[in-house]
Enzyme design. Structure first.
Site, PDB file in Angstrom:
ATOM      1  N   LYS A 281       0.810  -1.215   0.000  1.00  0.00           N
ATOM      2  CA  LYS A 281       0.000   0.000   0.000  1.00  0.00           C
ATOM      3  C   LYS A 281       0.847   1.270   0.000  1.00  0.00           C
ATOM      4  O   LYS A 281       0.442   2.295  -0.528  1.00  0.00           O
ATOM      5  CB  LYS A 281      -0.915  -0.003   1.234  1.00  0.00           C
ATOM      6  CG  LYS A 281      -1.947  -1.142   1.214  1.00  0.00           C
ATOM      7  CD  LYS A 281      -2.659  -1.281   2.545  1.00  0.00           C
ATOM      8  CE  LYS A 281      -3.681  -2.420   2.512  1.00  0.00           C
ATOM      9  NZ  LYS A 281      -4.304  -2.653   3.832  1.00  0.00           N
ATOM     10  N   VAL A 282       1.999   1.200   0.641  1.00  0.00           N
ATOM     11  CA  VAL A 282       2.793   2.400   0.878  1.00  0.00           C
ATOM     12  C   VAL A 282       4.250   2.084   0.562  1.00  0.00           C
ATOM     13  O   VAL A 282       4.769   1.047   0.987  1.00  0.00           O
ATOM     14  CB  VAL A 282       2.668   2.816   2.363  1.00  0.00           C
ATOM     15  CG1 VAL A 282       3.647   3.915   2.715  1.00  0.00           C
ATOM     16  CG2 VAL A 282       1.242   3.243   2.679  1.00  0.00           C
TER      17      VAL A 282
END
Lengths: 347, 347, 347, 347
Positions: C298-299
């Site tokens: 996600k990051v």
């Protein structure tokens, strides 16, 4: 208006780990996550310490945990050779343990009290617990009297706490059956309080030194450090079981470095367990990880475990697990107190 | 493999509150909620202490805050008569302040380090900060040398820390321009470390006592308590500004009770402010509320404020606010150190 | 007995970051440790987002932060093209922002209130803040009226919040000059509330659906997710600035995975910053690290920073730093709202 | 390089409260302090709820607690009529419960992992737990398929989760014997997920709506709120047992206000217990006290108790206490699910 008696009604009762076999419960936590799994691992590491015959076990205590009902847990550890030395805050050993040994009690209170009213009634509050301030003053004074009775020279806290045990013996024994100060006195388990003036005893010392300006005893914190380091040197292998952080945690970790200074290649603490809610993100010692302690050469990383949880719930589970596993039955008392009386010890 | 130099590259630099006028910012927080509003109130209470000419101000310090860049904040408070006595952990005053005064530095590190590698490289880690262990050993030894040079008798930590300041003066002055130990020495601000063996100095004491078994100095923590109580008695009105909790918090609150024991009706601390992230729910001292302290008769409830926040962010705002408000300009130094040298003080 | 007026006296006032140039202060924190250094890095990463012209910036909001005086911070970010989409709890956008836009206020209160008395007086408490319950009921009803006025079909929260902005415009404009709902309406900044019934609007919806059992609007949370994912797909590069955790944090991180499902190789969030006091040790989402989010894809880990601190103190410093650095002056509005009205957007 | 199999080896196993009689242990905690005493009171309040035949019990769940080994605790509560409705995060019900019902597992991991490596291996991390990302995608898709199979109209999360239970039944039953989604389906215990798109199901909905742009189902969060409020109206007396905070906590407290709006004088939740580590000082909902909730008219203050502790340790003790006390044996199932199918219910 309410009187003191209205507040001091329900006594704190200490939990008895011998009554609760939590082995199966804690074993089940091995396959979970988060605090449960860490609690399980901490309990197993403590059991490993008890099985390892070379290992001297040092228990460190911080937080108001004896007033909270955890005194008997430590008492049972002492009586069953599950701990060889204790490093504590003064409040736990004097304001709470010795205080109860003098016959006084802690009481169930409320965090939503009117503190100004409590003050007027001479009631001291610890979160949700009450203490009779007038009784605490008697505890202070008793420490002062013990100081008055001793030869005026520097004492380690260990020496003075041994004298507190002796005072109890000389005065008909403790009035509580589960006094850690007294049990440790009988079992030759040394107790250290590195910041010893920071408690009820400190008030006694202030009275003693004020009344005896020319000749008085003093409390030598350097001697504390030297003596605890001597235990590390005699024991060689050590494990530490830490309830909370603070000075007891730091002090006990530091003896590895002190031992290293006095003698090349003193081994790190082989086992280390800490129960705490402190956060690591403010960089303070209490929440600092045992991995961080490893960078300082204080703790080995193989058998270390932090447990994130409040001690009144977590400590009985960890200690109770080790008690009911029974590895301590094969364990001989180390009697580290004898190091300082010139007697031979086993370690 | 990486060498020590690869890790010890970027120095920690101390924030200078004199460069940042935060008055308007902190004033705006008065009308908000949560930590911002509490921070504002704490800053205003600290400013009230500075305006109150009768009030002696005691600063308590815990946590690894000087290695984190907060040393100059305290230095500026000392130099500008914004604090009259300091009660600290040993790590802050010796491992961090005196260490830097000897010319050593703290370095920017990472909490995601390989601690076993760091240990091999003689690098100690404090969360995200690195220290050269070999330099720290020199700090230990310097404390040992100072101990060797002194008359063998019990010392309060205050006395010994004064000797550390003198050592710096006698050796060409501190090698850091913002040494709190040295500034306090020059400004007659006494510094107390109630658990004084629990730091780099402790290692020096262990060496000193080991090498001088018959005749050596000792560190009398009872004397610490008596001396700090004497400050309370001389000052009468007092305010406390607490960064973190631990022994310094408890010790400083306790002097009200000690003063009360020595002399009837010693007043409680009139002002009290604490910056902490500690939680009250584990019942431990560090997070215990100032309202709770009031039940013990230690702190008045009129001007007290806890601030929930980490010190590196909150302390510069509170101290910077008070600095730029300028109330200290009208304030005379209390020079409490003179109490112990027999000189007259103003308080 | 006290009346409602006795409690609702002092209004919360929102901090204005434009008035406080904190650049030098935050720059000084770069060389410190702990939260100060992390705050500095977070501020610099946010500034990097603003400089990166490809980057769409999503702000996530949780906690009662608008009632605490942080509304104008977000208003200024919206008005100065410093944020392109907002994902929030319902309480912030409806109970707090829209509520104030209707002319109501939040009031300074006390955490030590008698909550039973407050209830009798129709005063709701958020820690140390008070709200007039009767005014809040008007806010609920207004949401119900808006629902009554709309075509009965499923709406995303974004659509409904746009209607709330339009309601304000159609009724003479907001009665507060710093309404985020209204500013976002005017600036084409979409606002999402993934748990939209969990707030004052929810009460309005309950009235609306009860009174219109056959034909009523519904709030389609799946549509929310799809729409926010569309923003990710249009923007390609994204940065997220998270105040607190909760659903807004998780929801916004999840759109990377959703985008990946709809189209191969959607890039992770390139920049990510979170301000929180939540602990990672309970394994919950709010305190989970951005490194952990990276395992989920996600990051990215290159430019991510958690800041441990309470938002009322930390958010104004991070946002104020970016505001006064001025990188936003070169930045064009993304106007992501237009994605949904069929207009062309820049991204 | 390590493969996925090297990481996904040791399965998480759910604790079985039926195997551990903790009644005596939890009873002993009544006379202690801090978390132990609060845990005891929470357990006794939960037991009171079970004894009170008028009382409908709503369990709220937040945090990654099913992946952590707490799934079977909730399963046993459902199977033994100890809970009448559940309000949860989506991750718990879909990513964790339904995921395991499809035959997948959670694995023991480490918080000190290399998250970039995990990402490459398609392993998702939740603190110290691992999930196979490819398996999670199957869970997403299954939700999408269920959506595809349903009539295109707005659904409450309760309706959709009932369909998930039916899907399991129609596909040979769950592949895990302790599925809460399936048990609740069989026992007519409604499950609500107020932020339903914020989980694995959300990915399924995004696929469904993208592939069926003209005609698709939607998730109506307003309907969720209305339905849960109807339960409150039917049950009249209610107690809430909250694990963690977040949307489930707020949503469930809010139904009292919603019921009050629909019908004058709906009673507050009569009993309320919360297990959490969240702090109240940031003003956020998760840590807000139940006393504060009382100012909002949501919770009565007579029988409310917050317990400060991590759920993996505290929840089995509270639930296990109530299980072994056996008050549930006299309790009839409320079968609130039948409210929505037009059948008569007991409450």
């Amino acid at each position: 208006m309410k009187s003191k008696k209205d507040f001091l009604k329900e006594e704190i009762k200490h939990i008895d780990i011998k009554q609760h076999n939590v082995v199966q419960l804690v074993d089940a936590m091995e396959h979970m996550a988060f605090s449960a799994r860490n609690l399980n691992r901490a309990a197993r590491i403590y059991d490993m310490m008890l099985k390892d015959k070379e290992c001297g076990i040092i228990l460190t205590l911080a937080g108001s945990i004896f007033s909270a009902g955890l005194k008997r847990v430590v008492y049972d550890l002492v009586m069953n050779n599950m701990v060889d030395a204790i490093v504590s805050t003064g409040a736990i050993m004097v304001d709470q343990d010795f205080f109860e040994a003098l016959g006084f009690k802690h009481y169930i209170g409320s965090p939503f009290s009117d503190d100004n009213l409590l003050r007027e009634l001479h009631i001291d509050r610890i979160y949700d617990t009450y203490i009779d301030e007038d009784e605490l003053r008697i505890c202070d004074e008793t420490c002062g009297k013990i100081a008055d009775s001793l030869e005026p020279r520097p004492y380690s806290s260990r020496e003075f706490i041994w004298e507190m045990g002796k005072y109890l013996e000389d005065h008909g024994g403790p009035k509580a059956e589960d006094s850690v100060v007294f049990a440790a006195f009988k079992k030759n388990v040394p107790i250290f309080v590195p910041a010893f003036s920071d408690c009820s005893a400190g008030f006694g010392f202030v009275m003693h030194q004020t009344q005896n300006p020319a000749k008085h005893l003093s409390i030598d914190s350097a001697k504390d450090f030297l003596e605890l380091t001597q235990i590390k040197l005699k024991s060689n292998e050590t494990g530490i079981f830490m309830i909370g952080g603070g000075v007891p945690k730091n002090f006990t970790q530091d003896i590895v470095v002190a031992a290293d200074i006095l003698k090349e290649d003193a081994p790190m603490h082989k086992y280390a367990v800490q129960i705490t809610v402190a956060d690591e993100r403010d960089g303070a010692l209490s929440g600092s990880t045992l991995k961080e302690a490893s960078s300082w050469g204080k703790v080995e990383t193989t058998f270390e475990q932090m447990v994130y949880g409040e001690a009144t719930v977590v400590f009985p589970l960890v200690a109770g697990y080790a008690y009911h596993k029974g590895s301590w039955k094969e364990r001989k008392p180390k009697e580290f107190q004898k190091i300082f009386s010139g007697e031979n010890i086993i370690a």
